[in-house]
Write a protein that holds these residues in place. Structure first.
Motif, mmCIF file in Angstrom:
data_model
loop_
_atom_site.group_PDB
_atom_site.id
_atom_site.type_symbol
_atom_site.label_atom_id
_atom_site.label_comp_id
_atom_site.label_asym_id
_atom_site.label_seq_id
_atom_site.Cartn_x
_atom_site.Cartn_y
_atom_site.Cartn_z
ATOM 1 N N SER A 1 6.630 -3.492 -0.312
ATOM 2 C CA SER A 1 7.733 -4.457 -0.265
ATOM 3 C C SER A 1 7.578 -5.532 0.801
ATOM 4 O O SER A 1 7.553 -6.729 0.494
ATOM 5 N N GLY B 1 8.979 -6.842 -9.713
ATOM 6 C CA GLY B 1 9.366 -5.452 -9.519
ATOM 7 C C GLY B 1 8.233 -4.675 -8.878
ATOM 8 O O GLY B 1 7.104 -4.711 -9.362
ATOM 9 N N CYS C 1 12.289 -6.912 -6.189
ATOM 10 C CA CYS C 1 13.108 -5.696 -6.302
ATOM 11 C C CYS C 1 12.261 -4.468 -5.975
ATOM 12 O O CYS C 1 11.117 -4.367 -6.426
ATOM 13 N N PHE C 2 12.829 -3.518 -5.242
ATOM 14 C CA PHE C 2 12.081 -2.316 -4.889
ATOM 15 C C PHE C 2 13.030 -1.252 -4.355
ATOM 16 O O PHE C 2 14.099 -1.552 -3.819
ATOM 17 N N GLY D 1 11.813 -0.590 -8.610
ATOM 18 C CA GLY D 1 11.863 -2.046 -8.669
ATOM 19 C C GLY D 1 11.423 -2.591 -10.013
ATOM 20 O O GLY D 1 11.987 -3.579 -10.502
ATOM 21 N N GLY E 1 6.795 1.165 -4.024
ATOM 22 C CA GLY E 1 7.726 0.053 -3.839
ATOM 23 C C GLY E 1 8.030 -0.230 -2.389
ATOM 24 O O GLY E 1 7.931 -1.375 -1.922
#
Length: 379
Positions: free
Chosen positions: A104, A10, A92-93, A15, A100
């Motif tokens: 990413s 995350g 996840c973001f 995320g 995030g």
């Protein structure tokens, strides 16, 4: 017991919240963020990495890259520690924020380079249409960068879908429901890799190969086929099952899909109703320009609710959704251009007004007590 062959990373606040939901369901989940407050709010993740240089970036995604440039060893060491044993790495973001969205594509590129043999799945969360202009611009920049990374699977979650489907509840609840749904979808699919079936099993190798497919991904999950058929006013036949899946995909939390290509697919059917099984075939892919390269099937009879899940990978970029955001940004740009020039200068008409209290006091000669007395004697 922790699921270690799938690790969920995350990034940033959004995320990391998704990774927390995955960890709650038994996956190995870790979080990376600049904000110690956001990291402190997580309950289930197995490890957290607080990045140095800031305690939050306020939607400034470029700062995330600049700050991490001096601490890349910390980042790569943390990723290696937790991703080495995994076969599938899910990142996840949120695409609209700072930490995030900024981290990413860097993190995904690092992971793809470190582990070219593993399946790397990006789950970008697209902001809804009413979010700030900065958030929407960040989203477009992220997707431009994602399009240049080869060999990854991208499952874009669209908050506009969630907002449209849940108009009566607040933003926080919508985001919580979305985060839970993401984790639920992947957990439901993964859980079938531990199930056996005489009619065909979906095993862990299928799970891995499904997400090794480069391109975009979407998931349609039908908890109760009979309910959905009734809702869509459809009878049970192969053509109507295709219509049903299209309706579910349109209402899902994932970005609208394009039908000009498909790579691989998984079909999970869990029902005691043989009529449902008999009416699901490869005709459900007729809307696409090509048939899938591979279809992984799992047919079970553990559920009485007529469960159906279809996972599509190798799809084209969600151009329709991204073009919609471009149109919103173009409209906002024109609105800004048409605004009158901002005037910050102010000149008061009365700033130099001389008030009585500001006038110099005239010196008054003192009178004797006798003079004052004589004033009153004249009366």
């Amino acid at each position: 017991m922790t699921i270690t062959d799938v690790v969920v990373v995350g990034l940033g606040g959004g995320g990391s919240n998704v990774a927390d939901e995955f960890s709650k369901r038994g996956f190995l989940g870790v979080a990376i963020n600049y904000s110690s407050q956001d990291l402190g709010s997580l309950t289930y993740v197995h490890d957290k990495q607080k990045l140095l240089g800031s305690d939050g970036l306020g939607h400034d995604r470029q700062s995330a890259i600049e700050l991490i440039s001096e601490h890349t060893d910390v980042l790569t060491s943390f990723l290696h520690k937790h991703c080495e044993r995994a076969e599938v790495i899910i990142v996840c973001f949120s695409t609209g924020g700072g930490s995030g969205s900024g981290l990413s594509t860097l993190v995904i590129s690092i992971l793809s380079n470190m582990y070219p043999e593993k399946a790397v799945v990006a789950i970008p969360i697209i902001p809804h249409n009413e979010e700030s202009t900065t958030a929407l611009i960040n989203n477009q920049q992220v997707f431009e960068e994602l399009s240049n990374i080869e060999g990854i699977c991208i499952a874009p979650v669209d908050n506009q879908k969630a907002k449209s489907n849940c108009l009566s509840i607040g933003k926080t609840k919508i985001y919580n429901l979305t985060n839970q749904s993401i984790a639920d979808h992947f957990y439901a699919l993964y859980s079938y890799t531990n199930e056996s079936s005489k009619s065909g099993s979906f095993d862990k190798k299928d799970f891995i190969n499904l997400f090794k497919q480069e391109g975009y991904c979407s998931i349609a999950e039908v908890i109760d086929v009979a309910y959905w058929l009734e809702k869509e006013k459809l009878s049970l036949n192969p053509n109507n099952m295709k219509k049903l899946l299209r309706a579910v995909l349109n209402e899902s939390m994932f970005a609208p899909i394009e039908y000009d290509s498909i790579g691989k697919a998984a079909i999970i059917i869990d029902t005691e109703d043989e009529d449902v099984i008999d009416n699901i075939d490869n005709s459900i892919f007729d809307d696409f320009a090509n048939r899938p390269i591979d279809v992984f099937e799992g047919i079970y009879n553990n559920e009485q609710s007529n469960f159906l899940m279809v996972v599509l990978t190798g799809l084209s970029m969600c151009q329709t959704r991204l073009s919609e955001i471009d149109a919103i940004l173009e409209k906002r740009q024109k609105e800004l251009e048409n605004l009158p020039r901002t005037n910050t200068a102010f000149k008061s008409k009365f700033s130099s007004l001389s008030l009585p209290s500001n006038k110099p006091v005239q010196k008054k000669e003192k009178m004797s007590t006798q003079d004052i007395l004589n004033m009153y004697r004249k009366r």
